[in-house]
Design a protein around this motif. Structure first.
Motif, PDB file in Angstrom:
ATOM      1  N   SER A   1       6.987  -3.508   5.995  1.00  0.00           N
ATOM      2  CA  SER A   1       6.619  -3.643   4.589  1.00  0.00           C
ATOM      3  C   SER A   1       5.186  -3.229   4.282  1.00  0.00           C
ATOM      4  O   SER A   1       4.713  -3.466   3.181  1.00  0.00           O
ATOM      5  N   VAL A   2       4.468  -2.664   5.260  1.00  0.00           N
ATOM      6  CA  VAL A   2       3.070  -2.293   5.072  1.00  0.00           C
ATOM      7  C   VAL A   2       2.853  -0.838   5.473  1.00  0.00           C
ATOM      8  O   VAL A   2       3.683  -0.238   6.144  1.00  0.00           O
ATOM      9  N   LEU A   3       1.700  -0.309   5.060  1.00  0.00           N
ATOM     10  CA  LEU A   3       1.307   1.055   5.401  1.00  0.00           C
ATOM     11  C   LEU A   3       0.035   1.033   6.230  1.00  0.00           C
ATOM     12  O   LEU A   3      -0.796   0.124   6.066  1.00  0.00           O
ATOM     13  N   GLN A   4      -0.136   2.032   7.075  1.00  0.00           N
ATOM     14  CA  GLN A   4      -1.372   2.139   7.845  1.00  0.00           C
ATOM     15  C   GLN A   4      -2.547   2.240   6.879  1.00  0.00           C
ATOM     16  O   GLN A   4      -2.484   2.945   5.882  1.00  0.00           O
ATOM     17  N   GLY A   5      -3.612   1.476   7.162  1.00  0.00           N
ATOM     18  CA  GLY A   5      -4.797   1.450   6.315  1.00  0.00           C
ATOM     19  C   GLY A   5      -4.764   0.376   5.247  1.00  0.00           C
ATOM     20  O   GLY A   5      -5.791   0.085   4.626  1.00  0.00           O
ATOM     21  N   GLN A   6      -3.614  -0.248   5.037  1.00  0.00           N
ATOM     22  CA  GLN A   6      -3.465  -1.291   4.020  1.00  0.00           C
ATOM     23  C   GLN A   6      -4.152  -2.569   4.452  1.00  0.00           C
ATOM     24  O   GLN A   6      -4.087  -2.959   5.620  1.00  0.00           O
ATOM     25  N   LYS A   7      -4.815  -3.247   3.522  1.00  0.00           N
ATOM     26  CA  LYS A   7      -5.392  -4.561   3.802  1.00  0.00           C
ATOM     27  C   LYS A   7      -4.329  -5.616   3.537  1.00  0.00           C
ATOM     28  O   LYS A   7      -3.556  -5.506   2.588  1.00  0.00           O
ATOM     29  N   VAL A   8      -4.292  -6.631   4.412  1.00  0.00           N
ATOM     30  CA  VAL A   8      -3.338  -7.726   4.262  1.00  0.00           C
ATOM     31  C   VAL A   8      -4.083  -9.055   4.301  1.00  0.00           C
ATOM     32  O   VAL A   8      -5.146  -9.164   4.899  1.00  0.00           O
ATOM     33  N   LYS A   9      -3.501 -10.023   3.651  1.00  0.00           N
ATOM     34  CA  LYS A   9      -4.003 -11.404   3.677  1.00  0.00           C
ATOM     35  C   LYS A   9      -3.090 -12.227   4.571  1.00  0.00           C
ATOM     36  O   LYS A   9      -1.930 -11.875   4.807  1.00  0.00           O
TER      37      LYS A   9
ATOM     38  N   VAL B   1      -2.396  -5.115  13.406  1.00  0.00           N
ATOM     39  CA  VAL B   1      -3.357  -5.510  12.377  1.00  0.00           C
ATOM     40  C   VAL B   1      -4.676  -5.875  13.049  1.00  0.00           C
ATOM     41  O   VAL B   1      -4.705  -6.676  13.983  1.00  0.00           O
ATOM     42  N   ASP B   2      -5.764  -5.292  12.553  1.00  0.00           N
ATOM     43  CA  ASP B   2      -7.116  -5.608  13.028  1.00  0.00           C
ATOM     44  C   ASP B   2      -7.662  -6.718  12.138  1.00  0.00           C
ATOM     45  O   ASP B   2      -7.777  -6.549  10.924  1.00  0.00           O
ATOM     46  N   HIS B   3      -8.001  -7.857  12.753  1.00  0.00           N
ATOM     47  CA  HIS B   3      -8.491  -9.020  12.013  1.00  0.00           C
ATOM     48  C   HIS B   3     -10.010  -9.137  12.060  1.00  0.00           C
ATOM     49  O   HIS B   3     -10.577 -10.107  11.546  1.00  0.00           O
ATOM     50  N   GLY B   4     -10.683  -8.203  12.692  1.00  0.00           N
ATOM     51  CA  GLY B   4     -12.136  -8.278  12.820  1.00  0.00           C
ATOM     52  C   GLY B   4     -12.536  -9.170  13.984  1.00  0.00           C
ATOM     53  O   GLY B   4     -11.709  -9.853  14.595  1.00  0.00           O
ATOM     54  N   ASP B   5     -13.800  -9.169  14.322  1.00  0.00           N
ATOM     55  CA  ASP B   5     -14.345  -9.978  15.421  1.00  0.00           C
ATOM     56  C   ASP B   5     -13.615  -9.733  16.744  1.00  0.00           C
ATOM     57  O   ASP B   5     -13.528 -10.632  17.576  1.00  0.00           O
TER      58      ASP B   5
ATOM     59  N   GLY C   1      -3.208 -13.507   9.909  1.00  0.00           N
ATOM     60  CA  GLY C   1      -4.525 -13.661   9.286  1.00  0.00           C
ATOM     61  C   GLY C   1      -4.884 -12.444   8.455  1.00  0.00           C
ATOM     62  O   GLY C   1      -4.178 -11.435   8.446  1.00  0.00           O
ATOM     63  N   ASP C   2      -5.979 -12.548   7.732  1.00  0.00           N
ATOM     64  CA  ASP C   2      -6.480 -11.421   6.941  1.00  0.00           C
ATOM     65  C   ASP C   2      -6.839 -10.268   7.871  1.00  0.00           C
ATOM     66  O   ASP C   2      -7.316 -10.493   8.988  1.00  0.00           O
ATOM     67  N   GLY C   3      -6.624  -9.049   7.404  1.00  0.00           N
ATOM     68  CA  GLY C   3      -6.990  -7.907   8.226  1.00  0.00           C
ATOM     69  C   GLY C   3      -6.592  -6.593   7.603  1.00  0.00           C
ATOM     70  O   GLY C   3      -6.233  -6.514   6.426  1.00  0.00           O
ATOM     71  N   LYS C   4      -6.632  -5.552   8.435  1.00  0.00           N
ATOM     72  CA  LYS C   4      -6.297  -4.191   8.019  1.00  0.00           C
ATOM     73  C   LYS C   4      -5.263  -3.629   8.987  1.00  0.00           C
ATOM     74  O   LYS C   4      -5.436  -3.721  10.211  1.00  0.00           O
TER      75      LYS C   4
END
Length: 150
Positions: free
Chosen positions: A103-111, A86-90, A65-68
């Motif tokens: 493939s990601v970095l800490q602090g990056q937003k993902v969809k 990944v933190d998805h909120g809620d 899901g979307d998150g950071k």
């Protein structure tokens, strides 16, 4: 790039019950991988789902899901091996473990569906083929990932 992740709409909508009371619907996340089999289900001793490929290729792992991205760890000797959180909120956090590539970095937003990394065999894992150990945490407690995925 063609994504093998089924795209689903997040359903964190407010519902109104027949009595007029408000009820929050749980988030709905997508499967992180395709072309895999579940080799270990969620249970009392295993608070996650393990997916395994029956090929030697590493397999694409997408965000459920979307998150950071809140953690990226490249330590092949720790229990989780290379892993991403990944933190998805809620109150929802997902953990992707035993990755062979990230493939990601800490602090990056993902969809939802964005590539997190590749399935692998890093950390404490005794699998013949690449795996993904997926955890979903809600308000600090591990929950069954299947309860929030479609």
């Amino acid at each position: 790039m063609k994504h093998w992740i089924t795209s689903l709409m997040v359903t964190a909508a407010l519902l109104v019950g027949a009595s007029g009371s408000h009820v929050w619907a749980a988030k709905s996340f997508s499967q992180p991988v395709s072309g895999t089999h579940i080799t270990q289900k969620y249970g009392k001793q295993h608070r996650a789902i393990d997916y395994q490929r029956y090929k030697r290729d590493k397999g694409f792992v997408g965000s459920i899901g979307d998150g950071k991205v809140i953690k990226v760890k490249r330590d092949a000797k720790c229990d989780y091996g290379w892993h991403v959180m990944v933190d998805h909120g809620d109150g929802y956090v997902s953990v992707y473990s035993h990755l062979s590539g990230i493939s990601v970095l800490q602090g990056q937003k993902v969809k939802k569906g964005n590539k997190i990394g590749n399935m692998g065999k890093t950390g404490k894992v005794h699998a013949k083929y690449p795996i993904l150990h997926l955890e979903v945490i809600k308000d600090g407690k591990k929950i069954n990932p299947m309860s929030v995925m479609k």
